[in-house]
Design an enzyme around this catalytic site. Structure first.
Site, PDB file in Angstrom:
ATOM      1  N   GLY A 153      -2.940  10.422 -82.954  1.00 10.59           N
ATOM      2  CA  GLY A 153      -3.800   9.052 -82.661  1.00 10.59           C
ATOM      3  C   GLY A 153      -5.294  10.044 -82.981  1.00 10.59           C
ATOM      4  O   GLY A 153      -5.177  10.381 -83.751  1.00 10.59           O
ATOM      5  N   ARG A 154      -6.224   9.283 -81.714  1.00 10.56           N
ATOM      6  CA  ARG A 154      -7.554  10.087 -81.931  1.00 10.56           C
ATOM      7  C   ARG A 154      -7.511  11.330 -81.777  1.00 10.56           C
ATOM      8  O   ARG A 154      -8.654  11.776 -83.113  1.00 10.56           O
ATOM      9  CB  ARG A 154      -8.067   9.038 -80.733  1.00 10.56           C
ATOM     10  CG  ARG A 154      -8.690   7.743 -80.555  1.00 10.56           C
ATOM     11  CD  ARG A 154      -9.012   6.838 -80.185  1.00 10.56           C
ATOM     12  NE  ARG A 154      -8.202   7.321 -78.603  1.00 10.56           N
ATOM     13  CZ  ARG A 154      -8.424   6.507 -77.570  1.00 10.56           C
ATOM     14  NH1 ARG A 154      -9.290   5.733 -77.542  1.00 10.56           N
ATOM     15  NH2 ARG A 154      -8.261   6.580 -76.329  1.00 10.56           N
ATOM     16  N   ILE A 155      -7.217  11.944 -80.969  1.00 18.59           N
ATOM     17  CA  ILE A 155      -7.075  13.375 -80.762  1.00 18.59           C
ATOM     18  C   ILE A 155      -6.143  14.036 -81.819  1.00 18.59           C
ATOM     19  O   ILE A 155      -6.955  15.533 -82.593  1.00 18.59           O
ATOM     20  CB  ILE A 155      -6.928  13.648 -79.615  1.00 18.59           C
ATOM     21  CG1 ILE A 155      -7.905  13.298 -78.597  1.00 18.59           C
ATOM     22  CG2 ILE A 155      -7.133  15.497 -79.213  1.00 18.59           C
ATOM     23  CD1 ILE A 155      -7.816  13.876 -77.455  1.00 18.59           C
ATOM     24  N   ARG A 175       5.662   8.423 -83.285  1.00 17.13           N
ATOM     25  CA  ARG A 175       6.109   6.919 -83.399  1.00 17.13           C
ATOM     26  C   ARG A 175       5.860   6.203 -85.263  1.00 17.13           C
ATOM     27  O   ARG A 175       5.607   7.313 -85.738  1.00 17.13           O
ATOM     28  CB  ARG A 175       5.583   5.716 -82.862  1.00 17.13           C
ATOM     29  CG  ARG A 175       5.103   5.921 -81.463  1.00 17.13           C
ATOM     30  CD  ARG A 175       4.084   4.426 -80.207  1.00 17.13           C
ATOM     31  NE  ARG A 175       2.988   4.667 -81.269  1.00 17.13           N
ATOM     32  CZ  ARG A 175       2.123   4.465 -80.757  1.00 17.13           C
ATOM     33  NH1 ARG A 175       2.373   3.352 -79.999  1.00 17.13           N
ATOM     34  NH2 ARG A 175       0.935   5.205 -80.903  1.00 17.13           N
ATOM     35  N   THR A 234      -2.556  20.773 -73.802  1.00 16.92           N
ATOM     36  CA  THR A 234      -4.268  19.787 -73.416  1.00 16.92           C
ATOM     37  C   THR A 234      -4.148  18.171 -73.110  1.00 16.92           C
ATOM     38  O   THR A 234      -5.433  17.588 -72.933  1.00 16.92           O
ATOM     39  CB  THR A 234      -5.011  20.246 -74.418  1.00 16.92           C
ATOM     40  OG1 THR A 234      -4.757  19.512 -75.750  1.00 16.92           O
ATOM     41  CG2 THR A 234      -5.513  21.355 -74.905  1.00 16.92           C
ATOM     42  N   ARG A 236      -1.263  15.910 -70.742  1.00 14.65           N
ATOM     43  CA  ARG A 236      -0.380  15.575 -69.521  1.00 14.65           C
ATOM     44  C   ARG A 236       0.353  16.676 -69.748  1.00 14.65           C
ATOM     45  O   ARG A 236       1.693  16.547 -69.912  1.00 14.65           O
ATOM     46  CB  ARG A 236      -0.569  14.218 -69.568  1.00 14.65           C
ATOM     47  CG  ARG A 236      -1.511  13.382 -69.198  1.00 14.65           C
ATOM     48  CD  ARG A 236      -2.088  13.599 -68.215  1.00 14.65           C
ATOM     49  NE  ARG A 236      -3.618  12.909 -68.293  1.00 14.65           N
ATOM     50  CZ  ARG A 236      -4.891  12.900 -68.860  1.00 14.65           C
ATOM     51  NH1 ARG A 236      -4.536  13.982 -69.217  1.00 14.65           N
ATOM     52  NH2 ARG A 236      -5.847  11.980 -68.615  1.00 14.65           N
ATOM     53  N   GLU A 265      -2.834  18.487 -59.623  1.00 13.98           N
ATOM     54  CA  GLU A 265      -4.003  19.027 -59.916  1.00 13.98           C
ATOM     55  C   GLU A 265      -5.224  18.816 -58.831  1.00 13.98           C
ATOM     56  O   GLU A 265      -4.900  17.975 -58.012  1.00 13.98           O
ATOM     57  CB  GLU A 265      -4.761  18.760 -61.388  1.00 13.98           C
ATOM     58  CG  GLU A 265      -4.112  19.228 -62.559  1.00 13.98           C
ATOM     59  CD  GLU A 265      -4.555  18.347 -63.468  1.00 13.98           C
ATOM     60  OE1 GLU A 265      -5.272  18.003 -63.265  1.00 13.98           O
ATOM     61  OE2 GLU A 265      -3.767  18.711 -64.557  1.00 13.98           O
ATOM     62  N   HIS A 285      -8.048  22.574 -66.664  1.00 18.48           N
ATOM     63  CA  HIS A 285      -8.198  21.638 -67.119  1.00 18.48           C
ATOM     64  C   HIS A 285      -9.204  20.282 -67.645  1.00 18.48           C
ATOM     65  O   HIS A 285     -10.301  20.257 -67.367  1.00 18.48           O
ATOM     66  CB  HIS A 285      -7.287  19.949 -66.030  1.00 18.48           C
ATOM     67  CG  HIS A 285      -7.730  18.909 -66.257  1.00 18.48           C
ATOM     68  ND1 HIS A 285      -6.790  17.711 -66.226  1.00 18.48           N
ATOM     69  CD2 HIS A 285      -7.540  18.352 -68.233  1.00 18.48           C
ATOM     70  CE1 HIS A 285      -6.236  16.795 -67.021  1.00 18.48           C
ATOM     71  NE2 HIS A 285      -7.144  16.492 -68.175  1.00 18.48           N
TER      72      HIS A 285
END
Length: 331
Positions: A153-155, A175, A234, A236, A265, A285
């Site tokens: 995706g974006r990252i 996907r 990085t 979840r 966290e 995080h």
């Protein structure tokens, strides 16, 4: 408006240039992390607008029911930590800018830093040098290693660009739409999930944590990785089957991991299994924690507050809340 900002661990928000947007409002910043319902209920009893920093505090119905003056929750990005249905029922507007099309470059950069740190054992080498030792291990060169991106995706697409710049082939799993997009960008879609974990030298996760992705990386997936492979997360912690990563690192497949996210966290007192493992690099995080990123994020968050105060809420997740008397009687 009376505004509360939760979980600003380093008291950073007040130092941002965008904090000036809240001039004229009564703002209180809390720097500690509290999840206790009674404590939060007392702290937030008179608050009208609540600012959340990502998913640091869970906001559920039993707490919301104790906050009769709360009218707005303003934050950015996903909101699995907020009971949106309860907010709607109570007439509390949730505004959250989903920033479509805009990746978190700070998270992408940290991911790549962890890839390089993991391949070259940088934290371990630094610690050993400080302890009086010299060159405790032989690392791996990045060039030529295959980077596996789970979630293009974006990252993930930004990470693929970094890999290409370092001369590292990219394989993608996710996907069907993600795999097709990766192929269109000149990368390889793995033949199967099994092949993806078995063939890649580095595997990095880049997807949202929703019901469909919770535990999507299993113990069996990790066991297929090479004994010299690196696993990076990085995104979840919940994307990985509970306990599976620590067990896999002890078993030697994969050989290393670098993680920035944890099930609960903040992690305090060193109380996490990964922190006891020499083949795990752990950061607290930090993915979105840069001053540049916070200026962007809090500009959106504060603009949402100003729009609400002007009677024209934006980025509203639960528009039905605006039909509730709590909203309509104060506009």
């Amino acid at each position: 408006m009376r505004i509360a900002i939760l979980d600003d661990y380093r008291d950073t928000v007040r130092t941002l240039s965008v904090f000036r947007k809240l001039a004229g409002h009564d703002v209180q910043v809390f720097t500690d992390h509290v999840q206790d319902r009674d404590v939060l209920g007392r702290r937030l009893a008179d608050v009208e607008a609540l600012v959340l920093i990502r998913e640091r505090t869970q906001i559920r119905a039993p707490l919301l029911e104790r906050l009769p003056k709360l009218r707005l929750i303003s934050q950015r990005s996903v909101y699995p930590h907020i009971d949106v249905a309860a907010c709607t029922a109570l007439g509390i507007v949730v505004s959250s800018d989903m920033h479509p099309g805009t990746p978190s470059y700070s998270t992408a950069e940290l991911t790549w830093a962890l890839v390089l740190a993991g391949l070259r054992d940088i934290p371990q080498q630094v610690a050993a040098l400080r302890a009086g030792e010299w060159q405790i291990a032989v690392g791996s060169t990045a060039r030529g290693k295959t980077v596996g991106i789970f979630g293009y995706g974006r990252i993930g697409s930004v990470i693929a660009g970094y890999a290409r710049a370092f001369g590292m082939p990219v394989q993608v799993w996710g996907r069907e739409a993600s795999r097709q997009k990766a192929q269109a960008d000149g990368h390889v879609a793995a033949a199967s999930k099994e092949a993806f974990f078995a063939e890649c030298d580095v595997v990095t996760l880049h997807m949202r944590l929703v019901d469909a992705t919770r535990g999507i990386v299993t113990a069996a997936d990790l066991a297929r990785m090479k004994p010299d492979a690196l696993f990076v997360n990085t995104s979840r912690a919940g994307l990985v089957e509970p306990g599976a990563l620590a067990a896999a690192l002890r078993a030697g497949r994969p050989g290393k991991a670098a993680v920035d996210v944890y099930e609960h966290e903040p992690v305090l007192g060193g109380a996490h299994p990964l922190l006891s493992l020499d083949n795990a690099i752990c950061t607290p995080h930090l993915g979105y924690v840069t001053r540049d990123e916070w200026e962007v994020q809090f500009a959106d968050i504060f603009d949402q507050i100003l729009a609400f105060a002007a009677g024209k809420p934006i980025n509203v997740v639960n528009p039905d809340a605006m039909k509730h008397p709590r909203f309509t009687h104060r506009q």
